[in-house]
Write a protein that holds these residues in place. Structure first.
Motif, PDB file in Angstrom:
ATOM      1  N   MET A   1      71.783  67.141  83.385  1.00 19.22           N
ATOM      2  CA  MET A   1      72.676  67.112  84.530  1.00 19.22           C
ATOM      3  C   MET A   1      72.811  65.680  85.017  1.00 19.22           C
ATOM      4  O   MET A   1      71.873  64.903  84.957  1.00 19.22           O
ATOM      5  CB  MET A   1      72.124  67.975  85.649  1.00 19.22           C
ATOM      6  N   ILE A   2      73.964  65.394  85.510  1.00 20.68           N
ATOM      7  CA  ILE A   2      74.197  64.068  86.066  1.00 20.68           C
ATOM      8  C   ILE A   2      73.679  64.041  87.507  1.00 20.68           C
ATOM      9  O   ILE A   2      73.977  64.916  88.305  1.00 20.68           O
ATOM     10  CB  ILE A   2      75.706  63.732  86.035  1.00 20.68           C
ATOM     11  N   ARG A   3      72.884  63.042  87.818  1.00 23.97           N
ATOM     12  CA  ARG A   3      72.329  62.861  89.152  1.00 23.97           C
ATOM     13  C   ARG A   3      72.541  61.418  89.579  1.00 23.97           C
ATOM     14  O   ARG A   3      72.600  60.506  88.752  1.00 23.97           O
ATOM     15  CB  ARG A   3      70.827  63.176  89.168  1.00 23.97           C
ATOM     16  N   LYS A   4      72.620  61.189  90.870  1.00 27.92           N
ATOM     17  CA  LYS A   4      72.793  59.828  91.393  1.00 27.92           C
ATOM     18  C   LYS A   4      71.568  58.977  91.105  1.00 27.92           C
ATOM     19  O   LYS A   4      71.673  57.792  90.846  1.00 27.92           O
ATOM     20  CB  LYS A   4      73.072  59.875  92.889  1.00 27.92           C
ATOM     21  N   ALA A   5      70.386  59.591  91.150  1.00 24.77           N
ATOM     22  CA  ALA A   5      69.143  58.867  90.883  1.00 24.77           C
ATOM     23  C   ALA A   5      68.102  59.859  90.377  1.00 24.77           C
ATOM     24  O   ALA A   5      68.169  61.048  90.686  1.00 24.77           O
ATOM     25  CB  ALA A   5      68.645  58.185  92.152  1.00 24.77           C
ATOM     26  N   ILE A  11      70.099  69.708  94.265  1.00 25.70           N
ATOM     27  CA  ILE A  11      69.994  71.103  93.861  1.00 25.70           C
ATOM     28  C   ILE A  11      70.620  71.295  92.486  1.00 25.70           C
ATOM     29  O   ILE A  11      71.644  70.700  92.163  1.00 25.70           O
ATOM     30  CB  ILE A  11      70.682  72.014  94.907  1.00 25.70           C
ATOM     31  N   PHE A  12      69.988  72.162  91.679  1.00 33.39           N
ATOM     32  CA  PHE A  12      70.501  72.480  90.348  1.00 33.39           C
ATOM     33  C   PHE A  12      71.899  73.068  90.469  1.00 33.39           C
ATOM     34  O   PHE A  12      72.128  74.029  91.192  1.00 33.39           O
ATOM     35  CB  PHE A  12      69.570  73.477  89.655  1.00 33.39           C
ATOM     36  N   GLU A  13      72.821  72.474  89.751  1.00 33.55           N
ATOM     37  CA  GLU A  13      74.204  72.969  89.721  1.00 33.55           C
ATOM     38  C   GLU A  13      74.619  73.056  88.256  1.00 33.55           C
ATOM     39  O   GLU A  13      74.864  72.033  87.601  1.00 33.55           O
ATOM     40  CB  GLU A  13      75.138  72.031  90.490  1.00 33.55           C
TER      41      GLU A  13
END
Length: 125
Positions: A1-5, A11-13
């Motif tokens: 998943m792509i995350r900002k950091a 939350i898992f999306e």
């Protein structure tokens, strides 16, 4: 998943998942890939074991077997697609650089491409 950091606590999306593989196996022990972080490689292993080597199914309990399989799979010498297709051309015909003279074309954008996995596995491996 792509995350900002990393460790951002977001939350898992499921819709944000970009890269995934689906496991379809009757096995309870699967090793689909080895991620070589030092060499920045993904090594496709496709291992599915039908029985539990020990009673606990985790890497710590099965470390010896997992290490043995990992070493075997990462030290295999496999031909590149270029080498594989060249061997087939040499064994079955005459190698040419002109597509209009060829019965079969191996290329990035025409004929059989590296993305034609089904054809490559069925006809050339």
């Amino acid at each position: 998943m792509i995350r900002k950091a990393q460790q951002s606590g977001e939350i898992f999306e499921p819709q944000t998942v970009q890269d995934k593989i689906d496991l379809a196996s009757r096995s309870t022990i699967c090793i689909p890939v080895i991620l070589d972080l030092a060499e920045r490689k993904v090594i496709w292993t496709d291992i599915a074991l039908r029985s539990h080597p020990r009673f606990v199914n985790n890497v710590e309990a099965n470390g010896g077997g997992v290490e043995w399989m990992g070493r075997a799979l990462t030290s295999l010498v496999k031909p590149t697609l270029y080498e594989l297709f060249t061997l087939h051309a040499q064994a079955r015909g005459t190698l040419t650089d002109r597509a209009d003279e060829a019965d079969t074309v191996f290329s990035m954008d025409e004929g059989i491409t590296p993305f034609d996995l089904g054809i490559i596995m069925a006809d050339f491996l």
